[in-house]
Scaffold this motif. Structure first.
Motif, PDB file in Angstrom:
ATOM      1  N   UNK A   1      -1.202   8.384   6.406  1.00  0.00           N
ATOM      2  CA  UNK A   1      -1.559   6.912   6.079  1.00  0.00           C
ATOM      3  C   UNK A   1      -2.582   6.597   5.191  1.00  0.00           C
ATOM      4  N   UNK A   2      -3.558   7.362   5.563  1.00  0.00           N
ATOM      5  CA  UNK A   2      -5.013   7.235   4.981  1.00  0.00           C
ATOM      6  C   UNK A   2      -4.850   7.726   3.402  1.00  0.00           C
ATOM      7  N   UNK A   3      -3.847   8.461   3.277  1.00  0.00           N
ATOM      8  CA  UNK A   3      -3.734   8.951   1.675  1.00  0.00           C
ATOM      9  C   UNK A   3      -3.366   7.779   0.966  1.00  0.00           C
ATOM     10  N   UNK A   4      -2.411   6.999   1.671  1.00  0.00           N
ATOM     11  CA  UNK A   4      -1.835   5.630   0.933  1.00  0.00           C
ATOM     12  C   UNK A   4      -3.066   4.864   0.385  1.00  0.00           C
ATOM     13  N   UNK A   5      -4.119   4.617   1.416  1.00  0.00           N
ATOM     14  CA  UNK A   5      -4.998   3.673   1.312  1.00  0.00           C
ATOM     15  C   UNK A   5      -6.221   4.190   0.188  1.00  0.00           C
ATOM     16  N   UNK A   6      -6.210   5.542   0.210  1.00  0.00           N
ATOM     17  CA  UNK A   6      -7.151   5.971  -0.811  1.00  0.00           C
ATOM     18  C   UNK A   6      -6.386   5.807  -2.223  1.00  0.00           C
ATOM     19  N   UNK A   7      -5.192   5.978  -2.386  1.00  0.00           N
ATOM     20  CA  UNK A   7      -4.533   5.986  -3.467  1.00  0.00           C
ATOM     21  C   UNK A   7      -4.462   4.351  -3.986  1.00  0.00           C
ATOM     22  N   UNK A   8      -4.335   3.663  -3.188  1.00  0.00           N
ATOM     23  CA  UNK A   8      -3.969   2.033  -3.323  1.00  0.00           C
ATOM     24  C   UNK A   8      -5.268   1.820  -4.118  1.00  0.00           C
ATOM     25  N   UNK A   9      -6.382   1.793  -3.644  1.00  0.00           N
ATOM     26  CA  UNK A   9      -7.781   1.279  -4.306  1.00  0.00           C
ATOM     27  C   UNK A   9      -8.721   2.291  -4.448  1.00  0.00           C
ATOM     28  N   UNK A  10      -8.437   3.423  -5.271  1.00  0.00           N
ATOM     29  CA  UNK A  10      -9.430   4.455  -5.689  1.00  0.00           C
ATOM     30  C   UNK A  10     -10.777   3.941  -5.949  1.00  0.00           C
ATOM     31  N   UNK A  11     -11.019   3.246  -6.567  1.00  0.00           N
ATOM     32  CA  UNK A  11     -12.477   2.753  -6.917  1.00  0.00           C
ATOM     33  C   UNK A  11     -13.255   2.354  -5.533  1.00  0.00           C
ATOM     34  N   UNK A  12     -12.487   1.759  -4.659  1.00  0.00           N
ATOM     35  CA  UNK A  12     -13.263   1.484  -3.372  1.00  0.00           C
ATOM     36  C   UNK A  12     -13.246   2.479  -2.464  1.00  0.00           C
ATOM     37  N   UNK A  13     -12.378   3.441  -2.557  1.00  0.00           N
ATOM     38  CA  UNK A  13     -12.368   4.453  -1.511  1.00  0.00           C
ATOM     39  C   UNK A  13     -12.856   5.937  -1.907  1.00  0.00           C
ATOM     40  N   UNK A  14     -13.066   5.915  -3.429  1.00  0.00           N
ATOM     41  CA  UNK A  14     -13.567   7.432  -3.611  1.00  0.00           C
ATOM     42  C   UNK A  14     -15.207   7.672  -2.863  1.00  0.00           C
ATOM     43  N   UNK A  15     -15.951   6.697  -2.912  1.00  0.00           N
ATOM     44  CA  UNK A  15     -17.020   6.948  -2.068  1.00  0.00           C
ATOM     45  C   UNK A  15     -17.037   7.439  -0.634  1.00  0.00           C
ATOM     46  N   UNK A  16     -15.890   6.914   0.058  1.00  0.00           N
ATOM     47  CA  UNK A  16     -15.544   6.957   1.399  1.00  0.00           C
ATOM     48  C   UNK A  16     -14.771   8.466   1.328  1.00  0.00           C
ATOM     49  N   UNK A  17     -14.154   8.865   0.537  1.00  0.00           N
ATOM     50  CA  UNK A  17     -13.564  10.288   0.472  1.00  0.00           C
ATOM     51  C   UNK A  17     -14.648  11.441   0.066  1.00  0.00           C
ATOM     52  N   UNK A  18     -15.590  11.024  -0.734  1.00  0.00           N
ATOM     53  CA  UNK A  18     -16.590  11.867  -0.872  1.00  0.00           C
ATOM     54  C   UNK A  18     -17.510  12.160   0.239  1.00  0.00           C
TER      55      UNK A  18
ATOM     56  N   UNK B   1       0.797  -1.269   0.043  1.00  0.00           N
ATOM     57  CA  UNK B   1      -0.109   0.111  -0.002  1.00  0.00           C
ATOM     58  C   UNK B   1       0.817   1.139  -0.013  1.00  0.00           C
ATOM     59  N   UNK B   2       1.886   1.229   0.846  1.00  0.00           N
ATOM     60  CA  UNK B   2       2.685   2.449   0.844  1.00  0.00           C
ATOM     61  C   UNK B   2       3.426   2.595  -0.112  1.00  0.00           C
ATOM     62  N   UNK B   3       4.103   1.827  -1.021  1.00  0.00           N
ATOM     63  CA  UNK B   3       4.903   2.059  -2.076  1.00  0.00           C
ATOM     64  C   UNK B   3       4.127   2.011  -3.375  1.00  0.00           C
ATOM     65  N   UNK B   4       2.697   1.731  -3.260  1.00  0.00           N
ATOM     66  CA  UNK B   4       2.231   1.859  -4.630  1.00  0.00           C
ATOM     67  C   UNK B   4       2.176   3.093  -5.114  1.00  0.00           C
ATOM     68  N   UNK B   5       2.253   3.190  -6.596  1.00  0.00           N
ATOM     69  CA  UNK B   5       2.324   4.459  -7.166  1.00  0.00           C
ATOM     70  C   UNK B   5       0.970   4.742  -7.810  1.00  0.00           C
TER      71      UNK B   5
END
Length: 89
Positions: free
Chosen positions: A40-57, A15-19
């Protein structure tokens, strides 16, 4: 003013090294370029954006959307709650 301590590693190397070239990937790159450690939460949002876009919104709407409480007061409540829970976020 003292610089706050760097957050502890998440222990999720994939997760942390994902570009990512998405929104959070760009925010991570900008933070690093500025000599900052991204949350750290930014890394999670960047890792699986399709899954986390709704949480971010959802989070953005809760913190910045229409409310009888100002955005600053909501941030203060979130910071106080995080501190009470021993969370450095």
């Amino acid at each position: 003013m003292r610089k706050p301590p760097a957050p502890e590693a998440m222990y999720l190397p994939d997760v942390e090294s994902h570009e990512s070239d998405g929104h959070y990937g760009k925010m991570i790159a900008m933070a690093r370029a500025g000599g900052m450690t991204p949350p750290g939460i930014w890394h999670l949002f960047a890792f699986k954006p399709r899954m986390t876009d709704a949480l971010s919104a959802f989070t953005h709407e809760v913190m910045r959307g229409p409310s009888p409480l100002s955005a600053g007061l909501r941030e203060l409540i979130a910071a106080y709650t995080s501190r009470r829970n021993a969370c450095v976020f």
